[in-house]
Design an enzyme around this catalytic site. Structure first.
Site, mmCIF file in Angstrom:
data_model
loop_
_atom_site.group_PDB
_atom_site.id
_atom_site.type_symbol
_atom_site.label_atom_id
_atom_site.label_comp_id
_atom_site.label_asym_id
_atom_site.label_seq_id
_atom_site.Cartn_x
_atom_site.Cartn_y
_atom_site.Cartn_z
ATOM 1 N N GLY A 12 0.830 -1.211 0.000
ATOM 2 C CA GLY A 12 0.000 0.000 0.000
ATOM 3 C C GLY A 12 0.854 1.245 0.000
ATOM 4 O O GLY A 12 2.021 1.212 0.390
ATOM 5 N N TYR A 27 -6.817 7.563 0.032
ATOM 6 C CA TYR A 27 -6.422 6.384 0.815
ATOM 7 C C TYR A 27 -7.634 5.757 1.518
ATOM 8 O O TYR A 27 -7.838 4.542 1.467
ATOM 9 C CB TYR A 27 -5.371 6.844 1.824
ATOM 10 C CG TYR A 27 -4.754 5.788 2.691
ATOM 11 C CD1 TYR A 27 -3.724 4.983 2.216
ATOM 12 C CD2 TYR A 27 -5.156 5.618 4.023
ATOM 13 C CE1 TYR A 27 -3.110 4.039 3.035
ATOM 14 C CE2 TYR A 27 -4.552 4.682 4.846
ATOM 15 C CZ TYR A 27 -3.534 3.896 4.350
ATOM 16 O OH TYR A 27 -2.932 2.963 5.170
#
Ligand code: NAI
Length: 236
Positions: A79, A142
């Site tokens: 990520g 995000y």
């Protein structure tokens, strides 16, 4: 100890992913780690792959299948962040984060499930964040991607639940990493004021939960969001 499983951890060369890989290795499992630079902790099979590139993921899976066997546990950990206030967030920064943190997970699990279905056993663990359901200013990209993982895990659960496959989300809060260590003391105190546990978590505390949710003991837990956040995101 139960039979060793073949585990893949994406982005497992450092940070939380590295601890997750080490936790499975310590339990006696066969672990492959994909990273963009091809690094991995000792004892793991290191394979270079970029989650934004289906062909590189496919090649990584093929190599793992040849060297370790079919992947039975996929931990989608890779990520990135590209924080900015919404007004200043570029479309490129939104798409880049979604491409890695959400579409990248889709690419990984889509390739992974074929052999899980054949083997009638599988564990899919998606590393989200407290930011996904709680929201954090500056993280519209995000949070959107991390919240999307909840829908993905739940759809996978409904599609594949009857085939011995579970799909769960682990949502860490503040984890002690180089990043949090470097924050000025005042900032750390500000963050901690909102955490009922009154401390940051160690990466190992996330890794142990990931290993347990991947075990036979957790066979009847699927589509769940498991917070590892000291209570920060309670109720979300
Ligand atoms: P990190 O930055 O140390 O590790 C992320 C890993 O993902 C790195 O190995 C990086 O190379 C890899 N990666 C990034 N883009 C990639 C791509 N396109 N292809 C392949 N690999 C790629 O970060 P950290 O802190 O260990 O985070 C791991 C996961 O946990 C991430 O999904 C993050 O969003 C999540 N998380 C972290 C928290 C924290 O406090 N550190 C809190 C909540 C969630």
């Amino acid at each position: 100890m139960s039979e060793p499983r073949v585990v893949l951890v994406t982005g497992g060369n450092r940070g939380i992913g590295r601890k997750i890989a080490e936790e499975f290795l310590a339990a006696g499992d066969k672990v492959a780690v994909t990273s963009r630079n091809g690094e991995a902790p000792a004892g793991a099979l290191a394979v270079a792959a970029d989650v934004t590139d289906s062909a590189s993921l496919d090649a990584a899976f093929t190599r793992i299948e040849e060297e370790l066997g079919n992947v039975q546990i996929v931990v989608a950990n890779a990520g990135i962040t590209a924080d900015n206030l919404l007004m200043r967030m570029s479309e490129e920064d939104f798409e880049r984060v979604v491409d890695t943190n959400l579409t990248g997970v889709f690419r990984t699990v889509r390739r992974g499930i074929t052999n899980m279905i054949r083997g009638r056993w599988g564990r899919i663990v998606l590393i989200s964040s407290v930011s996904g359901l709680y929201g954090v200013p500056g993280q519209a990209n995000y949070s959107s991607a991390k919240a999307g993982l909840v829908g993905m895990a739940r759809s996978i659960t409904r599609e594949l639940g009857a085939r011995g496959i579970t799909a769960n989300v682990v949502a860490p809060g503040f984890i002690r990493t180089e990043m949090t260590d470097e924050l000025p003391e005042k900032k750390q105190k500000e963050y901690l004021a909102n955490v009922p546990a009154g401390r940051f978590a160690e990466p190992e505390e996330v890794a142990k939960v990931v290993r347990w949710i991947s075990s036979d003991e957790a066979a009847y837990i699927s589509g769940a969001v498991i917070p590892v956040d000291g209570g920060l995101g309670m109720g979300h």
